[in-house]
Design a protein around this motif. Sequence first.
Motif, PDB file in Angstrom:
ATOM      1  N   LEU A 166       0.791  -1.230   0.000  1.00  0.00           N
ATOM      2  CA  LEU A 166       0.000   0.000   0.000  1.00  0.00           C
ATOM      3  C   LEU A 166       0.824   1.282   0.000  1.00  0.00           C
ATOM      4  O   LEU A 166       0.316   2.328  -0.395  1.00  0.00           O
ATOM      5  N   SER A 167       2.066   1.222   0.446  1.00  0.00           N
ATOM      6  CA  SER A 167       2.801   2.470   0.636  1.00  0.00           C
ATOM      7  C   SER A 167       3.076   3.201  -0.665  1.00  0.00           C
ATOM      8  O   SER A 167       3.249   4.422  -0.663  1.00  0.00           O
ATOM      9  N   ARG A 168       3.111   2.472  -1.783  1.00  0.00           N
ATOM     10  CA  ARG A 168       3.400   3.132  -3.057  1.00  0.00           C
ATOM     11  C   ARG A 168       2.300   2.914  -4.084  1.00  0.00           C
ATOM     12  O   ARG A 168       2.560   2.878  -5.289  1.00  0.00           O
ATOM     13  N   HIS A 169       1.092   2.746  -3.605  1.00  0.00           N
ATOM     14  CA  HIS A 169      -0.101   2.655  -4.441  1.00  0.00           C
ATOM     15  C   HIS A 169      -0.194   1.314  -5.192  1.00  0.00           C
ATOM     16  O   HIS A 169       0.804   0.689  -5.523  1.00  0.00           O
ATOM     17  N   LEU A 170      -1.435   0.925  -5.434  1.00  0.00           N
ATOM     18  CA  LEU A 170      -1.752  -0.372  -6.037  1.00  0.00           C
ATOM     19  C   LEU A 170      -2.755  -0.163  -7.158  1.00  0.00           C
ATOM     20  O   LEU A 170      -3.741   0.552  -6.987  1.00  0.00           O
ATOM     21  N   ALA A 171      -2.499  -0.788  -8.305  1.00  0.00           N
ATOM     22  CA  ALA A 171      -3.430  -0.756  -9.436  1.00  0.00           C
ATOM     23  C   ALA A 171      -4.033  -2.145  -9.617  1.00  0.00           C
ATOM     24  O   ALA A 171      -3.302  -3.132  -9.675  1.00  0.00           O
ATOM     25  N   VAL A 172      -5.363  -2.213  -9.676  1.00  0.00           N
ATOM     26  CA  VAL A 172      -6.078  -3.465  -9.921  1.00  0.00           C
ATOM     27  C   VAL A 172      -6.796  -3.320 -11.252  1.00  0.00           C
ATOM     28  O   VAL A 172      -7.699  -2.491 -11.393  1.00  0.00           O
ATOM     29  N   LEU A 173      -6.379  -4.109 -12.237  1.00  0.00           N
ATOM     30  CA  LEU A 173      -6.871  -3.956 -13.603  1.00  0.00           C
ATOM     31  C   LEU A 173      -7.544  -5.238 -14.057  1.00  0.00           C
ATOM     32  O   LEU A 173      -7.180  -6.334 -13.640  1.00  0.00           O
TER      33      LEU A 173
END
Length: 610
Positions: A166-173
């Motif tokens: 989570l600390s550097r953002h998460l992309a769910v595609l």
Amino acid sequence: MSIETVDSIGYVVALEGTKIRVNLLEGHKGQLASHRRGVSSVSQPGDLIGLDAGTNLVIARVTDMAFVDPDKAHSSNVGTMNVTDTPLRQLIAYSVGYVFQEGDTRKFISENWKLPTLGAKAIPLSSDYLETIYGVNEDEKGSTIELGRDSRTKTTSINAGLNSLLSRHLAVLGSTGYGKSNFNALLSQRIREKFTKSRIVIFDINGEYTDAFIGQKRVKETILGSISPPSTNSAGFAPVAPPPIFDGKYPVYHQIPYQAFGYAGLIKLLRPSDKTQLPALRNALKSLHMVCTCQNGLIWTAETIPPSTTANWFELVDDCRQDGQDHLSQWLKKLRSNALGHFPTWPPFKALANLVAEFGCQAFTPQGASKRDAFSYGNVLPLVKIIQQLVDDPRFNNVVNLSGGQAITNPATMWNKEVENEVDYIFGKKSGEPQDWDVHIINLKNIADDHAPMILGSLLEMYSDVLFKRGQDQNYPTMLLLEEAHHYLRDPFAEEGTQLKAYERLAKEGRKFNCSLLVSTQRPSELSSTVLAMCSNWISLRLTNERDINALRHAIENGNEYTLSEISGLPRGDAIGFGSTFNIPVRFTIDKAEPSPKSSDAAFASIWST
């Protein structure tokens, strides 16, 4: 498990850079390699295989399999009966890292420079080796979240360390119907189960996440819009507190006060032109607290409250009529210099149209007198029309409270106070202040698609403004789950007009201020490229559109063409995870969220046949 105790299934016959060729022994036809510590697949591209390198075990990913004629390959009889006439099975693999022993523990290093020697034996990987390869760093062993199991063997759990995830953002595609909502709900549920003081804000575009949190404590649902049951008060908040166990039956209906967009937010919302409309809008916003509306809807400004004589009042209009313009210049001068007292409440949103019209149409005669000039008014007329259209649009005024009436206590801090109040309600209060929820579901089903970039972009604009003003120490760690993000995190180069780009600043700098973005979308090609580039972790379900796959190709750091080629063929519920939290790109089957979000397919056959 020691390497020496495992039977070889093949041997290295060629090294070409990081490309490794392995001949399989006659007893292992490349289907399943079994041993006492489990069964590993080495039969398909994508499987992992171990190669003895002395004190290390090189880990390689199989990319190709082939029959090779014996006269063109290394045809030693080692481990075989007779290979003179039998084609050899050969694997082609690429090094992805190595495992080494450090004390009583094994560690995996994701570096491809270490290679085995010629003739080194190839061995299948047991579940404990796979756990080492797919595992997390030692410092995150106590803060892992289980995401699913590896797709190939279903024997190894796939975990992720919460901080690195989570600390550097998460992309769910992923395309629609392949499990994005299930993964988002699963991750949120497991974070809640393990971390009791977590804070999660969900932008729920389709109203599907309520079911996923039924039965949990400290969960709140807010439906943006004014369609509220009779039991709510004028502020839009339910007077009766919902039960402590969330059941999804007591949502709070809430309208965003227009002034909560803030001074800068309203400028971005209305998109004025720089030369003529922007100066008029700035003067209008600065003067807004010095005007009011009377019972017949007319907009007035005054020197005294209440007025003692008619001369103390001046009517502001949104057209270019000639009435009352003898005193127009002096009243606009008083408004511009903040020389009038403020009214106790906010005026309606339509007052902005009157102020913009008056500030924008003023001109002067050769004699020095002021007048309303039709040419100057024509420059600000498009902005006036935009304000009027928003006032008359029921889809907009259903979600945004345009009537005003909220108290103004201090004109010097009125904009900041309104923005902070809205941020406290939607995104949570700063560290140290009491908070009555841990999960806040913002149900956005009432927001029209064409208004989503304006309204939701403005919400993120509010949040980023307050987030960076509070500073690092006063922001409580918060995860924003932005569902269907392509509706409102749009690429500014893909559309005309000025875009609300607060989300790009959140993506760039939010991690320093305890904000994590989980960006979920089925069309990454329509998303801001900046937001995608700032995500360090990726969970990709099936994507088939070439533009979407290209957007992923340009954004990821450690993905390769083989990983990308797998994405278009993933079955429902399978995903490929890669990024800073994963040692190597890993394909896994996502666990089922219980309870699940309301995102299942329609049962056409059963309903239509009844």
